[in-house]
Design an enzyme around this catalytic site. Structure first.
Site, PDB file in Angstrom:
ATOM      1  N   LEU A 168      55.378  64.776 -93.227  1.00  0.00           N
ATOM      2  CA  LEU A 168      56.812  64.537 -93.118  1.00  0.00           C
ATOM      3  C   LEU A 168      57.311  63.366 -93.965  1.00  0.00           C
ATOM      4  O   LEU A 168      58.462  62.950 -93.838  1.00  0.00           O
ATOM      5  CB  LEU A 168      57.198  64.353 -91.647  1.00  0.00           C
ATOM      6  CG  LEU A 168      56.869  65.565 -90.761  1.00  0.00           C
ATOM      7  CD1 LEU A 168      57.206  65.275 -89.311  1.00  0.00           C
ATOM      8  CD2 LEU A 168      57.567  66.815 -91.250  1.00  0.00           C
ATOM      9  N   CYS A 169      56.455  62.841 -94.843  1.00  0.00           N
ATOM     10  CA  CYS A 169      56.871  61.771 -95.755  1.00  0.00           C
ATOM     11  C   CYS A 169      57.747  62.340 -96.868  1.00  0.00           C
ATOM     12  O   CYS A 169      57.501  63.427 -97.375  1.00  0.00           O
ATOM     13  CB  CYS A 169      55.655  61.115 -96.407  1.00  0.00           C
ATOM     14  SG  CYS A 169      55.051  59.707 -95.513  1.00  0.00           S
ATOM     15  N   HIS A 170      58.738  61.558 -97.253  1.00  0.00           N
ATOM     16  CA  HIS A 170      59.579  61.946 -98.379  1.00  0.00           C
ATOM     17  C   HIS A 170      58.851  61.633 -99.686  1.00  0.00           C
ATOM     18  O   HIS A 170      58.251  60.553 -99.813  1.00  0.00           O
ATOM     19  CB  HIS A 170      60.890  61.159 -98.360  1.00  0.00           C
ATOM     20  CG  HIS A 170      61.743  61.478 -97.187  1.00  0.00           C
ATOM     21  ND1 HIS A 170      61.593  60.863 -95.964  1.00  0.00           N
ATOM     22  CD2 HIS A 170      62.757  62.365 -97.042  1.00  0.00           C
ATOM     23  CE1 HIS A 170      62.480  61.350 -95.123  1.00  0.00           C
ATOM     24  NE2 HIS A 170      63.199  62.267 -95.747  1.00  0.00           N
ATOM     25  N   MET A 215      54.430  53.790 -95.752  1.00  0.00           N
ATOM     26  CA  MET A 215      53.358  54.788 -95.767  1.00  0.00           C
ATOM     27  C   MET A 215      52.618  54.782 -97.101  1.00  0.00           C
ATOM     28  O   MET A 215      51.398  54.959 -97.145  1.00  0.00           O
ATOM     29  CB  MET A 215      53.900  56.190 -95.464  1.00  0.00           C
ATOM     30  CG  MET A 215      54.437  56.340 -94.047  1.00  0.00           C
ATOM     31  SD  MET A 215      53.280  55.831 -92.750  1.00  0.00           S
ATOM     32  CE  MET A 215      51.925  56.938 -93.038  1.00  0.00           C
ATOM     33  N   GLU A 216      53.337  54.548 -98.179  1.00  0.00           N
ATOM     34  CA  GLU A 216      52.695  54.482 -99.496  1.00  0.00           C
ATOM     35  C   GLU A 216      51.783  53.268 -99.599  1.00  0.00           C
ATOM     36  O   GLU A 216      50.685  53.358-100.167  1.00  0.00           O
ATOM     37  CB  GLU A 216      53.767  54.466-100.600  1.00  0.00           C
ATOM     38  CG  GLU A 216      54.470  55.791-100.797  1.00  0.00           C
ATOM     39  CD  GLU A 216      55.467  56.177 -99.698  1.00  0.00           C
ATOM     40  OE1 GLU A 216      55.919  57.339 -99.709  1.00  0.00           O
ATOM     41  OE2 GLU A 216      55.803  55.332 -98.838  1.00  0.00           O
ATOM     42  N   ASP A 236      32.938  54.975-101.084  1.00  0.00           N
ATOM     43  CA  ASP A 236      32.229  56.038-101.785  1.00  0.00           C
ATOM     44  C   ASP A 236      31.334  55.490-102.895  1.00  0.00           C
ATOM     45  O   ASP A 236      30.200  55.936-103.070  1.00  0.00           O
ATOM     46  CB  ASP A 236      33.229  57.029-102.373  1.00  0.00           C
ATOM     47  CG  ASP A 236      32.545  58.159-103.124  1.00  0.00           C
ATOM     48  OD1 ASP A 236      31.690  58.845-102.520  1.00  0.00           O
ATOM     49  OD2 ASP A 236      32.855  58.348-104.312  1.00  0.00           O
TER      50      ASP A 236
END
Length: 162
Positions: A76-78, A114-115, A129
């Site tokens: 739901l992120c733009h 969020m970014e 990793d």
């Protein structure tokens, strides 16, 4: 603190929030986290002896790429036009691992928290990793937003950030 969930409609279904009426403002978010590992692992990176090469540079680039792909990962992120993404990974002074910090900027109708969180997370995963062959004890922890600015709620320093 708001108790309403903005991503849930009146019918109880998930939806993307409509930001079309919100003003475009300059927005910045910072986030951080840590990769905890053995002191020997930090030494291998500092000495440039990691088996997969330029560990820090590669993980920082992965974090930048992750920030740019946030809307593809979080349903739901733009999708946002980011104007700056900076990811810095530094060895912790006590040799217990690496600090990861991201700063993300845009001018738009919604924030970039969020970014910033995605940048830190992806950078940490890439670091993990690249080092897992030499250290099986590693763990990511403390991923959090440390500050944000812009938008209706204005500046917000996370006073609870570790």
């Amino acid at each position: 603190m708001t108790t309403e969930l903005s991503h849930i409609g009146g019918d109880g279904r998930a939806h993307m929030v409509d930001v079309s009426e919100k003003a475009a403002t300059a927005r910045v978010a910072t986030a951080r986290g840590r990769l905890i590992c053995a002191a020997e692992t930090v030494a291998i990176v500092r000495d440039g002896k990691a088996p997969k090469g330029a560990v820090i540079t590669t993980a920082e680039l992965a974090g930048i790429m992750g920030a740019k792909r946030t809307a593809d990962l979080i349903p739901l992120c733009h999708p946002l036009a980011l104007s700056k993404v900076e990811v810095r990974i530094t060895a912790m002074d006590d040799g217990a691992g690496f600090d990861i910090e991201a700063v993300v900027k845009t001018t738009g109708p919604t924030g970039v928290e969020m970014e910033a969180l995605t940048a830190v997370s992806v950078a940490g995963l890439a670091l993990y990793d690249m080092l897992k062959a030499v250290d099986k004890t590693m763990r990511l922890e403390g991923i959090e937003v440390t500050s944000k600015s812009g938008g209706k709620s204005g500046d917000w320093p996370n006073k609870n950030a570790v």
